[in-house]
Structures are given as C-alpha cells and as structure tokens.
Design a protein around this motif. Structure first.
Motif, PDB file in Angstrom:
ATOM      1  N   MET A   1      27.683  27.294  37.391  1.00  0.00           N
ATOM      2  CA  MET A   1      28.958  27.137  38.072  1.00  0.00           C
ATOM      3  C   MET A   1      29.972  28.094  37.462  1.00  0.00           C
ATOM      4  SD  MET A   1      31.660  24.008  38.269  1.00  0.00           S
ATOM      5  CE  MET A   1      32.021  24.218  36.560  1.00  0.00           C
ATOM      6  N   GLY A   2      30.791  28.653  38.301  1.00  0.00           N
ATOM      7  CA  GLY A   2      31.876  29.494  37.834  1.00  0.00           C
ATOM      8  C   GLY A   2      33.201  28.923  38.300  1.00  0.00           C
ATOM      9  N   ARG A   3      34.249  29.213  37.556  1.00  0.00           N
ATOM     10  CA  ARG A   3      35.576  28.709  37.909  1.00  0.00           C
ATOM     11  C   ARG A   3      36.561  29.867  37.850  1.00  0.00           C
ATOM     12  NH1 ARG A   3      39.040  24.235  34.629  1.00  0.00           N
ATOM     13  NH2 ARG A   3      39.414  26.005  33.320  1.00  0.00           N
ATOM     14  N   ILE A   4      37.339  30.003  38.912  1.00  0.00           N
ATOM     15  CA  ILE A   4      38.349  31.055  38.998  1.00  0.00           C
ATOM     16  C   ILE A   4      39.675  30.392  39.361  1.00  0.00           C
ATOM     17  CG2 ILE A   4      39.071  33.167  40.164  1.00  0.00           C
ATOM     18  CD1 ILE A   4      36.062  33.587  40.855  1.00  0.00           C
ATOM     19  N   ILE A   5      40.705  30.651  38.561  1.00  0.00           N
ATOM     20  CA  ILE A   5      42.034  30.076  38.798  1.00  0.00           C
ATOM     21  C   ILE A   5      42.958  31.189  39.289  1.00  0.00           C
ATOM     22  CG2 ILE A   5      43.999  28.900  37.742  1.00  0.00           C
ATOM     23  CD1 ILE A   5      41.964  27.839  35.627  1.00  0.00           C
ATOM     24  N   ILE A   6      43.570  30.952  40.440  1.00  0.00           N
ATOM     25  CA  ILE A   6      44.487  31.938  41.024  1.00  0.00           C
ATOM     26  C   ILE A   6      45.845  31.288  41.230  1.00  0.00           C
ATOM     27  CG2 ILE A   6      44.941  33.387  43.037  1.00  0.00           C
ATOM     28  CD1 ILE A   6      41.897  33.720  43.287  1.00  0.00           C
ATOM     29  N   ASN A   7      46.868  31.921  40.680  1.00  0.00           N
ATOM     30  CA  ASN A   7      48.238  31.448  40.801  1.00  0.00           C
ATOM     31  C   ASN A   7      48.914  32.238  41.925  1.00  0.00           C
ATOM     32  OD1 ASN A   7      50.987  30.920  40.522  1.00  0.00           O
ATOM     33  ND2 ASN A   7      50.887  30.844  38.291  1.00  0.00           N
ATOM     34  N   LEU A  51      39.408  40.502  42.901  1.00  0.00           N
ATOM     35  CA  LEU A  51      39.883  41.106  41.657  1.00  0.00           C
ATOM     36  C   LEU A  51      39.409  40.333  40.425  1.00  0.00           C
ATOM     37  CD1 LEU A  51      43.534  41.844  42.835  1.00  0.00           C
ATOM     38  CD2 LEU A  51      41.580  43.414  42.823  1.00  0.00           C
ATOM     39  N   TYR A  52      38.792  39.177  40.632  1.00  0.00           N
ATOM     40  CA  TYR A  52      38.345  38.313  39.539  1.00  0.00           C
ATOM     41  C   TYR A  52      36.826  38.332  39.342  1.00  0.00           C
ATOM     42  CZ  TYR A  52      42.955  36.109  39.441  1.00  0.00           C
ATOM     43  OH  TYR A  52      44.298  35.865  39.331  1.00  0.00           O
ATOM     44  N   VAL A  53      36.093  38.961  40.237  1.00  0.00           N
ATOM     45  CA  VAL A  53      34.631  38.904  40.188  1.00  0.00           C
ATOM     46  C   VAL A  53      34.037  40.298  40.016  1.00  0.00           C
ATOM     47  CG1 VAL A  53      34.488  36.793  41.561  1.00  0.00           C
ATOM     48  CG2 VAL A  53      34.434  38.998  42.716  1.00  0.00           C
ATOM     49  N   GLU A  54      32.797  40.318  39.571  1.00  0.00           N
ATOM     50  CA  GLU A  54      32.080  41.573  39.415  1.00  0.00           C
ATOM     51  C   GLU A  54      31.800  42.179  40.788  1.00  0.00           C
ATOM     52  OE1 GLU A  54      31.469  43.064  36.554  1.00  0.00           O
ATOM     53  OE2 GLU A  54      32.330  41.406  35.406  1.00  0.00           O
ATOM     54  N   ASP A 126      46.309  23.001  44.314  1.00  0.00           N
ATOM     55  CA  ASP A 126      47.245  22.177  43.559  1.00  0.00           C
ATOM     56  C   ASP A 126      48.569  22.924  43.489  1.00  0.00           C
ATOM     57  OD1 ASP A 126      48.354  20.196  42.033  1.00  0.00           O
ATOM     58  OD2 ASP A 126      47.386  20.811  40.169  1.00  0.00           O
ATOM     59  N   LYS A 127      49.439  22.650  44.455  1.00  0.00           N
ATOM     60  CA  LYS A 127      50.722  23.351  44.601  1.00  0.00           C
ATOM     61  C   LYS A 127      50.468  24.842  44.727  1.00  0.00           C
ATOM     62  CE  LYS A 127      53.062  19.646  42.333  1.00  0.00           C
ATOM     63  NZ  LYS A 127      53.328  19.073  41.070  1.00  0.00           N
ATOM     64  N   ASN A 128      50.900  25.642  43.773  1.00  0.00           N
ATOM     65  CA  ASN A 128      50.746  27.097  43.893  1.00  0.00           C
ATOM     66  C   ASN A 128      49.478  27.621  43.213  1.00  0.00           C
ATOM     67  OD1 ASN A 128      51.956  26.413  41.399  1.00  0.00           O
ATOM     68  ND2 ASN A 128      52.500  28.551  41.085  1.00  0.00           N
ATOM     69  N   ILE A 129      48.611  26.727  42.753  1.00  0.00           N
ATOM     70  CA  ILE A 129      47.377  27.108  42.066  1.00  0.00           C
ATOM     71  C   ILE A 129      46.174  26.808  42.959  1.00  0.00           C
ATOM     72  CG2 ILE A 129      45.915  26.712  40.026  1.00  0.00           C
ATOM     73  CD1 ILE A 129      48.594  27.917  39.259  1.00  0.00           C
ATOM     74  N   LEU A 130      45.279  27.783  43.083  1.00  0.00           N
ATOM     75  CA  LEU A 130      44.000  27.579  43.760  1.00  0.00           C
ATOM     76  C   LEU A 130      42.915  27.749  42.717  1.00  0.00           C
ATOM     77  CD1 LEU A 130      45.892  28.571  46.185  1.00  0.00           C
ATOM     78  CD2 LEU A 130      43.744  29.102  47.297  1.00  0.00           C
ATOM     79  N   ILE A 131      42.063  26.753  42.599  1.00  0.00           N
ATOM     80  CA  ILE A 131      40.952  26.835  41.658  1.00  0.00           C
ATOM     81  C   ILE A 131      39.664  26.846  42.474  1.00  0.00           C
ATOM     82  CG2 ILE A 131      39.791  25.818  39.667  1.00  0.00           C
ATOM     83  CD1 ILE A 131      42.442  24.326  39.085  1.00  0.00           C
ATOM     84  N   PHE A 132      38.908  27.914  42.311  1.00  0.00           N
ATOM     85  CA  PHE A 132      37.630  28.053  42.989  1.00  0.00           C
ATOM     86  C   PHE A 132      36.525  27.623  42.027  1.00  0.00           C
ATOM     87  CE2 PHE A 132      40.330  30.785  45.390  1.00  0.00           C
ATOM     88  CZ  PHE A 132      39.810  30.819  46.669  1.00  0.00           C
ATOM     89  N   ILE A 143      31.775  36.310  37.235  1.00  0.00           N
ATOM     90  CA  ILE A 143      33.221  36.193  37.070  1.00  0.00           C
ATOM     91  C   ILE A 143      33.654  37.084  35.920  1.00  0.00           C
ATOM     92  CG2 ILE A 143      35.103  34.610  36.523  1.00  0.00           C
ATOM     93  CD1 ILE A 143      33.413  32.438  37.916  1.00  0.00           C
ATOM     94  N   SER A 144      34.625  37.935  36.170  1.00  0.00           N
ATOM     95  CA  SER A 144      34.993  38.971  35.205  1.00  0.00           C
ATOM     96  C   SER A 144      36.203  38.609  34.358  1.00  0.00           C
ATOM     97  CB  SER A 144      35.264  40.278  35.940  1.00  0.00           C
ATOM     98  OG  SER A 144      36.364  40.139  36.813  1.00  0.00           O
ATOM     99  N   GLN A 145      36.631  37.351  34.368  1.00  0.00           N
ATOM    100  CA  GLN A 145      37.831  36.968  33.617  1.00  0.00           C
ATOM    101  C   GLN A 145      37.655  37.169  32.148  1.00  0.00           C
ATOM    102  OE1 GLN A 145      39.460  33.133  34.603  1.00  0.00           O
ATOM    103  NE2 GLN A 145      39.326  33.553  36.762  1.00  0.00           N
TER     104      GLN A 145
END
Length: 145
Positions: A1-7, A51-54, A126-132, A143-145
């Motif tokens: 599983m991967g997790r990406i947080i985008i504000n 912009l967050y992934v390979e 969650d408001k202005n945050i999207l978590i994939f 995920i390249s974070q």
C-alpha cells in the motif's frame, strides 16, 4: 500500500489552484455531490498526483472508474484484511474506485476482477487535504515522496 497526501492549499504545481479554483471552491464550500468529488479527484490525479509518483506508475488507471463513498462494512473488511492501516478511522468522506466482494477487488461498472487493468484506490477527503491510499502491492515503490 502507498499513501500520498496532497494539500489543496499548497500544491506542488504552481498552476493547480488557478486552473481549478472554481472546482476547489465548490468542494470547499460544501458542494460535495458525486460529480464534484469525481471531478476534483480526477483533476488532482492528472495535475498533482503525477508529481508525487515515479514515472513508470500508471496513474491514469486511477481514473478509469468513478469514485463512490465506501461503506463502513467494506472499510472494516479492508482493515481486517490488512489492506488499510489500522490507525485510519472510517469517514463518509472516503471514496473508492472499486467494489470489494469475497476478498476481491471488483470493477463495479464491468463486474470483473479489478486488478486486471486497474489500481484500487481509496481517497480520503478531509477539508483541503486529499489522502490517496493506493491498495497495490507495488505502491510503496512507486511513490517518490
């Protein structure tokens, strides 16, 4: 599983907010019907998530089906099968691009095994945050974070 947080207030793309201001404002103002949610998720995937992934990650497959609210029963089943983290709490602002039946990801629109051509994903708004949450065995390597 991967997790990406985008504000949404602090995107990596300089143009994301200006190009999608009206859609973001609709979402943040509380207009969160399925059409708005799906449009927002798709815009974030195409304009920001890339912009967050390979480079080899097939991100466009995250958009091949619509996102629908996940049921609490499905959420619990995914957690019990260790496909979602235990710390995560259920919310009605969680959307998935699959159905989960008999421990299998199913394409709800075609009724077939989802993993053949798509990547299962849960998106928590969650408001202005999207978590994939990318529910794929190879997700942590893309995920390249």
């Amino acid at each position: 599983m991967g997790r990406i947080i985008i504000n949404l207030n602090n995107p990596k793309s300089k143009y994301f907010i200006t190009q999608n201001k009206e859609l973001i404002n609709k979402y943040l103002s509380g207009i969160q019907d399925n059409n708005i949610v799906n449009e927002l998720i798709n815009k974030v995937i195409h304009d920001e998530l890339i912009l967050y992934v390979e480079e080899e990650f097939m991100y466009f497959s995250l958009c091949e089906t619509n996102y629908n609210t996940i049921s609490q029963n499905t959420f619990v089943e995914l957690q019990n099968n260790t496909l979602l983290p235990q710390f995560l709490q259920y919310s009605e602002n969680m959307y998935v691009n699959f159905d989960y039946e008999n421990d299998k990801f199913i394409n709800s629109e075609l009724g077939e095994n989802y993993l053949k051509n798509n990547i299962p994903c849960l998106v928590h708004l969650d408001k202005n945050i999207l978590i994939f949450y990318i529910l794929d065995d190879d997700a942590s390597s893309i995920i390249s974070q």
